[in-house]
Each structure stands twice: as C-alpha cells, then as structure tokens.
Design a protein around this motif. Structure first.
Motif, PDB file in Angstrom:
ATOM      1  N   CYS A 107      36.748  42.383  53.082  1.00  0.00           N
ATOM      2  CA  CYS A 107      36.659  43.199  51.860  1.00  0.00           C
ATOM      3  C   CYS A 107      37.581  44.410  51.972  1.00  0.00           C
ATOM      4  O   CYS A 107      37.544  45.137  52.957  1.00  0.00           O
ATOM      5  CB  CYS A 107      35.207  43.655  51.704  1.00  0.00           C
ATOM      6  N   CYS A 152      31.584  48.815  46.300  1.00  0.00           N
ATOM      7  CA  CYS A 152      32.211  47.592  45.778  1.00  0.00           C
ATOM      8  C   CYS A 152      32.963  47.878  44.480  1.00  0.00           C
ATOM      9  O   CYS A 152      32.432  48.520  43.585  1.00  0.00           O
ATOM     10  CB  CYS A 152      31.131  46.526  45.528  1.00  0.00           C
ATOM     11  N   GLY A 200      36.354  40.706  43.702  1.00  0.00           N
ATOM     12  CA  GLY A 200      36.041  39.277  43.776  1.00  0.00           C
ATOM     13  C   GLY A 200      36.593  38.552  44.990  1.00  0.00           C
ATOM     14  O   GLY A 200      36.351  37.359  45.172  1.00  0.00           O
ATOM     15  N   LYS A 201      37.313  39.252  45.856  1.00  0.00           N
ATOM     16  CA  LYS A 201      37.921  38.607  47.036  1.00  0.00           C
ATOM     17  C   LYS A 201      36.887  37.922  47.921  1.00  0.00           C
ATOM     18  O   LYS A 201      37.091  36.822  48.421  1.00  0.00           O
ATOM     19  CB  LYS A 201      38.645  39.676  47.872  1.00  0.00           C
ATOM     20  N   CYS A 202      35.764  38.599  48.099  1.00  0.00           N
ATOM     21  CA  CYS A 202      34.722  38.066  48.994  1.00  0.00           C
ATOM     22  C   CYS A 202      34.185  36.733  48.484  1.00  0.00           C
ATOM     23  O   CYS A 202      33.856  35.839  49.270  1.00  0.00           O
ATOM     24  CB  CYS A 202      33.578  39.068  49.106  1.00  0.00           C
ATOM     25  N   LEU A 204      25.233  42.505  44.882  1.00  0.00           N
ATOM     26  CA  LEU A 204      25.437  43.870  45.383  1.00  0.00           C
ATOM     27  C   LEU A 204      24.954  44.889  44.350  1.00  0.00           C
ATOM     28  O   LEU A 204      24.363  45.913  44.695  1.00  0.00           O
ATOM     29  CB  LEU A 204      26.924  44.106  45.692  1.00  0.00           C
TER      30      LEU A 204
HETATM   31  S1  SF4 Z   1      34.071  42.300  45.221  1.00  0.00           S
HETATM   32 FE1  SF4 Z   1      33.718  41.800  47.366  1.00  0.00          FE
HETATM   33  S2  SF4 Z   1      35.671  42.072  48.371  1.00  0.00           S
HETATM   34 FE2  SF4 Z   1      35.793  43.140  46.422  1.00  0.00          FE
HETATM   35  S3  SF4 Z   1      35.145  45.235  46.860  1.00  0.00           S
HETATM   36 FE3  SF4 Z   1      33.319  44.146  46.227  1.00  0.00          FE
HETATM   37  S4  SF4 Z   1      32.437  43.462  48.125  1.00  0.00           S
HETATM   38 FE4  SF4 Z   1      34.541  43.972  48.599  1.00  0.00          FE
END
Ligand code: SF4
Ligand code: SF4
Length: 386
Positions: A304, A345, A349-351, A365
C-alpha cells in the motif's frame, strides 16, 4: 506422522508441511525474521517427521527462502522436499521466468526444487503465464532436472481451474481448502476438479490464517460438543488432511506446540463421520453470522502506498466481532501505529488487485474507521485517543 504418495508424486511426502509465510519476526517487521526461531521450528518439524517445506519468492519480504533453507542446511538435501513459487506477477518479459528461477535457486543454495509452483494463479496472472510461455519454460527446467514436480497455487473460480488443468500437464496443484471455504469459496468444487484430473492437492490456509483456531465461542461450541478434548485448531487440520486427494496440508506453524498439535491431528486421520461433518458445518454457519472479514493475513496487500496495515486492522476488527468488546478493539487497534491505521487509506484500490480473497478492502477499512471513531467518541477518560 502420516505420509502420502500418488502416481505423479511417488515420494513419501508428509501429510503435514511447514509453511514459510508466518515465521517469528522482530518488531512486527515481516523481513526481520528471527533465524534462531526458524531453526528451532525446522528442527522440531523434522523431529516430528515433516518432510515438506514450503516457501515463496515474496514471503517475509523476500527473506523466507534464504532463512528456511539455511535452517534446513544441516539436513541432507534428499531427506526433505523443498517447495518454492514463481512470483508470476513480476514477469514482464520472456526472460524473466529464467531470471527469477535462477535467483531462487541461488537464494536457496540448491540445484533443484522438489516442488515448484506458479504462485497464486488467477485470471490475470494466468494471462501473464500464457503471454510469456511460462509453462513451457518451467517444463524445460523440469526436463533438465531442476524441477521435480511442477504445479501452481490457485485463487479463482472452479471454471478457470478446470481450464488451467486441461490446458497443461501439471503434477499437482495447491488450493485453499478449509471447512469455511468448502462452500463459501467453493473449495469443494476445486478439490473435485483436481481429483477428477488425478492431480494431488496441496492445501493452503487450512485454518484460514488462524481464524479457525481462534473461533468465536458460538462457532467453537458445536466442535467442543463432539470432541471436547480436541483443540479447535486440530479440527481445521483434520478436515483438510482427511480428504483422500490431499498430498500435504501446509500450516504456518508458529510454535513447537502447534507443530505437535497439528502432527497429532494428521496421525491416523480418517474421513469425517456424519457428526463431525455436521459439527464443522455448524461452526462455519455460526462463524459467518459474525460477519467477519475473510482475511487470511497473507499480507499480499502490504504494498500500500500509504502503508496501511490492512491485515492487522482486519485482525483487530475480527477479534472485536467475536465478542463485540470495545475494549478489546481499542486495545488491539491502539497497538497499530497511527500512520498504519484505516484513516490513512486514500482508496487507490491497489491492495484489492493483490488480495487473493477478493475482499472489498476499502469498504471494510471504512467500516473499521467508523468503529474507531465511535469508540473514540464514547471512550472512558482513562483511554487514550485512537
Ligand atoms: S486502497 Fe488499499 S492500497 Fe490504496 S491506500 Fe487504501 S489501503 Fe492502501
Ligand atoms: S486483505 Fe487480502 S491480501 Fe490483505 S492480508 Fe487479508 S487476505 Fe491477504
């Protein structure tokens, strides 16, 4: 210890395998593996008859392969089986498969892998595999004796699994199989596909990252009624090990006691009878009622950009859901560094692209953040601010 053999895997493989993803670490940093701790675990595993040791390029920030094989170094190479995995998501051109494979041989100071897997195949990663002819390259390594048995680990639908096992000739496959996912993620369907193709099955996440060890009381009750003396964790290991198509059940055993408990669970294991089957179905049903986040703690989402510690946040939340205890949540959440909490966060969306469980991470989250705010607003004066 129980051992299994299959037509494609004639070696005597222990039904319980040591997973290299959850070794003891310092300061909660995945790459700061405590080597003496790993050595003690490996020695104990060997003394209990375990012969299958599993690692991957990415585990423990790239340290698992090296640390595990250093611990195994005092044992003769032909007395244990080493499984490693290709980080398929890093392959960007034809030559990368060979480059990573060679690096892995060097990291492990070995000339061959007993078991080698394409790591975590899903629709997107299978497309990478096909585009860069990864299977052909790995078959070449197999013909050269650098891979004894070729397989893949998998996180997607039974339809894709059927396609992958039909497209190429594999020796085994690794799937997520436990009594919660048996219906919820159709592990049953996946297992049946492997059996129908005569492919031995290596099981990952038999206890779903520990969730099936620390069951909420409501879910544990049905298991205790049937076998009051058995540990809750042993049910999860037995459920997977009792399936006849299973070659090896991988467990990220973090202590010698857990190794002993898991080893006892697979010894003399038999298929579940009706009462046992009903008990795990009831446990799964009650587990689901708690609406826990199905996170296994695999940490694939740790890249992240904001360094949000997703597995820790979800573990704290799931712990809270088991008892709805505000203090328990406060206590667990306050141990997560402020800069790693849900509030940071940015919803990029990368995670979610990396999560093998397809968890809607950003929504979850937000739910956790809402709970933290609620608890913050109503906290007693002797609690610090979350
Ligand atoms: S969406 Fe996922 S990767 Fe992006 S900031 Fe939030 S927790 Fe981190
Ligand atoms: S959210 Fe997904 S990727 Fe992250 S630890 Fe949990 S299961 Fe693994």
């Amino acid at each position: 210890m129980e051992y299994r053999r299959f037509e494609t895997i004639p070696e005597k493989v222990s039904l319980l395998g040591l997973g290299g993803m959850r070794f003891p670490v310092l300061d909660d940093q995945p790459d700061r593996v405590i080597e003496e701790g790993v050595q003690a675990l490996v020695d104990h595993a060997v003394s209990r008859g375990i012969t299958y040791f599993d690692t991957a390029y990415s585990y423990h920030g790239g340290r698992s392969e090296e640390v595990l094989t250093r611990a195994l170094g005092k044992y003769q190479r032909d007395t244990y089986y080493l499984a490693d995995k290709l980080p398929i998501w890093l392959i960007q051109e034809e030559g990368d498969t060979e480059r990573y494979f060679q690096e892995q041989l060097e990291r492990c100071r070995t000339e061959y892998f007993d078991f080698y897997l394409v790591h975590s195949l899903d629709r997107l990663k299978y497309a990478i595999c096909e585009k860069f002819h990864v299977f052909d390259k790995l078959k070449q390594f197999q013909a050269e004796g650098k891979i004894r048995h070729l397989g893949f680990s998998f996180h997607d639908t039974p339809e894709l699994l059927e396609k992958i096992v039909t497209d190429h000739q594999w020796d085994f496959a690794q799937i997520q199989l436990n009594y919660l996912d048996w219906e919820m993620q159709d592990a049953k369907g996946q297992y049946e596909i492997l059996v129908s193709h005569g492919l031995p099955c290596v099981v990952m996440e038999p206890s779903r990252g520990g969730a099936l060890i620390f069951l909420p009381e409501s879910a544990a009750k049905s298991l205790k009624e049937v076998h009051p003396e058995a540990s809750i964790g042993s049910w999860a290991i037995r459920f997977a090990a009792s399936k006849p198509g299973v070659l090896c059940v991988l467990s990220g055993m973090e202590s010698e006691d857990i190794i002993d408990d898991n080893a006892a669970a697979v010894t003399g294991v038999k298929p579940f009878d009706r009462r046992e089957q009903q008990a795990v179905e009831k446990a799964a049903e009650n587990f689901m009622k708690n609406k826990m986040i199905p996170c296994t703690g695999c940490a694939y989402c740790r890249e992240c950009p904001k360094e949000v510690n997703i597995p820790k946040i979800f573990a704290a939340y799931n712990q809270y859901l088991a008892g709805r205890d505000n203090f328990q949540f406060y206590n667990a959440y306050s141990k997560i560094k402020p800069e790693e909490r849900a509030v940071n966060c940015v919803k990029c969306g990368k995670c979610m692209e990396r999560c093998p469980q397809s968890i809607p991470i950003t929504d979850n989250l937000a739910t956790v953040q809402k709970l933290a705010e609620q608890i913050n607003g109503n906290r007693p004066s002797n609690w610090g601010e979350l």
